[in-house]
Design an enzyme around this catalytic site. Structure first.
Site, PDB file in Angstrom:
ATOM      1  N   GLU A   1       0.889  -1.162   0.000  1.00 54.11           N
ATOM      2  CA  GLU A   1       0.000   0.000   0.000  1.00 54.11           C
ATOM      3  C   GLU A   1       0.923   1.206   0.000  1.00 54.11           C
ATOM      4  OE1 GLU A   1      -1.680   3.043   1.111  1.00 54.11           O
ATOM      5  OE2 GLU A   1      -2.232   2.116   3.019  1.00 54.11           O
TER       6      GLU A   1
ATOM      7  N   CYS B   1      -1.207   8.948   3.219  1.00 54.99           N
ATOM      8  CA  CYS B   1      -1.131   8.607   1.808  1.00 54.99           C
ATOM      9  C   CYS B   1      -2.455   8.909   1.122  1.00 54.99           C
ATOM     10  CB  CYS B   1      -0.746   7.148   1.630  1.00 54.99           C
ATOM     11  SG  CYS B   1      -1.869   6.048   2.425  1.00 54.99           S
TER      12      CYS B   1
HETATM   13  C1  UN1 Z   1      -1.476   5.981   4.970  1.00 57.05           C
HETATM   14  O1  UN1 Z   1      -1.599   7.199   5.111  1.00 57.05           O
HETATM   15  O2  UN1 Z   1      -0.343   5.472   4.956  1.00 57.05           O
HETATM   16  O3  UN1 Z   1      -7.871   6.720   4.955  1.00 57.05           O
HETATM   17  C2  UN1 Z   1      -2.599   5.048   4.794  1.00 57.05           C
HETATM   18  C3  UN1 Z   1      -6.900   7.161   5.561  1.00 57.05           C
HETATM   19  C4  UN1 Z   1      -5.913   6.198   6.142  1.00 57.05           C
HETATM   20  C5  UN1 Z   1      -4.676   6.249   5.317  1.00 57.05           C
HETATM   21  C6  UN1 Z   1      -3.705   5.236   5.741  1.00 57.05           C
HETATM   22  N1  UN1 Z   1      -6.474   4.868   6.205  1.00 57.05           N
HETATM   23  O4  UN1 Z   1      -6.705   8.351   5.696  1.00 57.05           O
END
Ligand code: UN1
Length: 505
Positions: A265, A299
């Protein structure tokens, strides 16, 4: 209130003594030379970490290899029970966990609370899923005199590499999924955040996860490389930058032997498309949350606001007005909306980008930040979608205007970037949102709302292309990739009608 909660979390944390992290192999912390862990808030020392060297990384992989068979044979209900007890332990240790999230990762109280809840949600969600998925072999049809069944089993030793921006939730989510699926796990937390990971591992062990099934290896990229190069490896789960995921992918491809799964991810240049029918106040609110919450260090965060030119001036003014109201400061103060960035390197990168943008783009908003690792929110207008080719992991929003008749071209430009994580759409024309979502490969599409904070079980999270491999964390298909399948076909006529399996210990 904020001050009281801060006193409470500090007291609870203080009572537990200074925070320490070390490699934990077979349940035993390793000794070695410790380095101080400092908080991004004011660079004061908040604990210490003993980082693993490559010999320790090998020991962890070997210990996990020994721990795997017993854990794989532990029944699903028992594995799920361990995760559920861990969820309770995380609840009880709220004070220490929140304290560490605030001082080690510089999280605001809102962000720390949300993350703590998400970690607990992951534990419970994968436990509930796994209880059902791994309960019984599935029986399958076959000719008379033959019994067929299909069973999901763990793959072996999974390496879990997690990021500093969700050092509890993503760390726990990866570990919980890999364990629930019946794997032994070697977890490598981000070098910036070993302390909260160490506490999480202790809580997991305390909840009944066998010491042979879960090992902790703090360290930097070279330790990650040692783990991924180890012959005992069976799979990798990774959250972090696209570049690192590509490096892991190359390292896996270069190995001789088994072909191994990578569940990654990664990043995104996440866009929100706003057409002329959108409501400016709602857009302003959602844009500010998506771009600036967590100081943009998600992210999922919004990087590129793509707004129809007829309403662009109004929308940009509304967004800038809302951004002006944000309070930047000590993340432990309840009034703070925006804390700091993780370390000096991140600040340097963001400052350089801001300077370059000030020279080449139109500045619509430049906030003011205190000294230290604070980066003020900024809004820059760039000429085209393609002008932003790199994910900027901080509170910097880029804006592009598009004429109504060029939406198709804008969509094509976003697609050409190759990322596919989150996508925001603000439009009151229902078909418009559907059309845009269909034309793009993004994994998480948010219509008429903000685009961060995916909820476990409701908004399974993950992207495509440069943004990740899937399956989605917190979704019903996540556990499958951590498993392999075993089909068992028994000729019952030959066995005299009785089918049993011999268990080897
Ligand atoms: C990350 O920022 O590495 O939806 C992933 C969201 C979080 C993001 C996680 N689940 O903002």
């Amino acid at each position: 209130d904020g001050a009281a909660l801060r006193r409470l979390t500090n007291t609870v944390a203080g009572a537990a003594g200074p925070a320490e992290a070390a490699p934990i192999i077979d349940g035993a912390p390793r000794t070695g030379r410790a380095r101080p862990v400092v908080t991004p808030i004011d660079a004061s020392v908040i604990g210490s970490v003993i980082e693993a060297d490559s010999a320790t990384a090998s020991l962890a992989m070997e210990a996990a290899t020994r721990g795997f068979p017993g854990w794989m044979r532990t029944c699903a209900a028992e594995r799920a029970g361990c995760l559920e007890r861990a969820a309770e332990a995380f609840r009880r240790e709220k004070g220490r966990l929140l304290h560490l999230l605030q001082v080690e990762a510089g999280k605001t109280l809102d962000d720390a609370l949300a993350e703590w809840r998400e970690a607990i949600d992951f534990l419970r969600y994968y436990a509930a899923q796994g209880r059902h998925l791994f309960a019984e072999p599935q029986s399958l049809p076959g000719p008379a005199g033959e019994v067929n069944s299909l069973r999901l089993v763990g793959r072996g030793v999974f390496v879990a590499v997690s990021p500093w921006n969700f050092p509890l939730a993503i760390f726990t989510g990866q570990v919980a999924a890999a364990l629930m699926a019946g794997n032994a796990v070697v977890a490598k937390p981000a070098p910036q955040t070993p302390l909260v990971a160490d506490l999480a591992v202790r809580l997991l062990h305390g909840a009944g996860i066998p010491s042979g099934a879960l090992h902790l290896v703090p360290g930097g990229p070279e330790i990650g490389a040692a783990l991924i190069g180890h012959p005992a490896l069976s799979g990798v789960v990774f959250t972090g930058s696209t570049a690192t995921a590509q490096r892991i992918n190359r390292a896996l491809a270069a190995r001789d032997g088994a072909i191994l799964p990578l569940i990654a991810e990664t990043g995104g240049i996440n866009a929100m498309i706003v057409d002329a029918t959108a409501l400016p106040e709602q857009v302003a609110d959602d844009v500010v949350t998506s771009a600036f919450r967590s100081a943009g260090q998600r992210c999922s965060a919004l990087r590129l606001l793509v707004v129809q030119e007829d309403v662009a001036d109004r929308m940009i003014a509304a967004v800038a007005g809302a951004a002006r109201e944000l309070a930047i400061g000590d993340p432990r103060d309840l009034a703070t909306d925006l804390g700091l960035v993780i370390d000096a390197e991140a600040k340097k990168r963001l400052d350089a980008h801001i300077a370059a943008m000030k020279a080449t783009a139109r500045t619509h908003f430049a906030g003011v930040a205190p000294g230290g690792l604070y980066v003020a929110p900024h809004i820059f207008e760039i000429g085209a979608v393609a002008d932003l080719r790199q994910e900027m992991f901080g509170p910097i929003l880029h804006v592009v205007r598009y004429p109504a008749n060029s939406l198709t071209r804008v969509i094509e430009e976003i697609r050409a970037g190759g990322y596919g994580l989150t996508l925001g759409i603000h439009s009151r024309i229902e078909e418009a949102a559907e059309r845009i979502a269909e034309a793009l490969p993004h994994g998480n599409v948010y219509v008429n709302r903000n685009m961060i904070g995916a909820v476990v079980g409701s908004q399974p999270f993950g992207g495509t292309g440069l943004s990740g491999t899937g399956p989605k964390a917190g979704g019903p298909h996540y556990l499958f990739r951590f498993t392999t399948e075993r089909t068992l076909t028994v000729n019952t006529a030959a066995a005299g009608g009785s089918v049993g399996l011999i268990t080897l210990d």
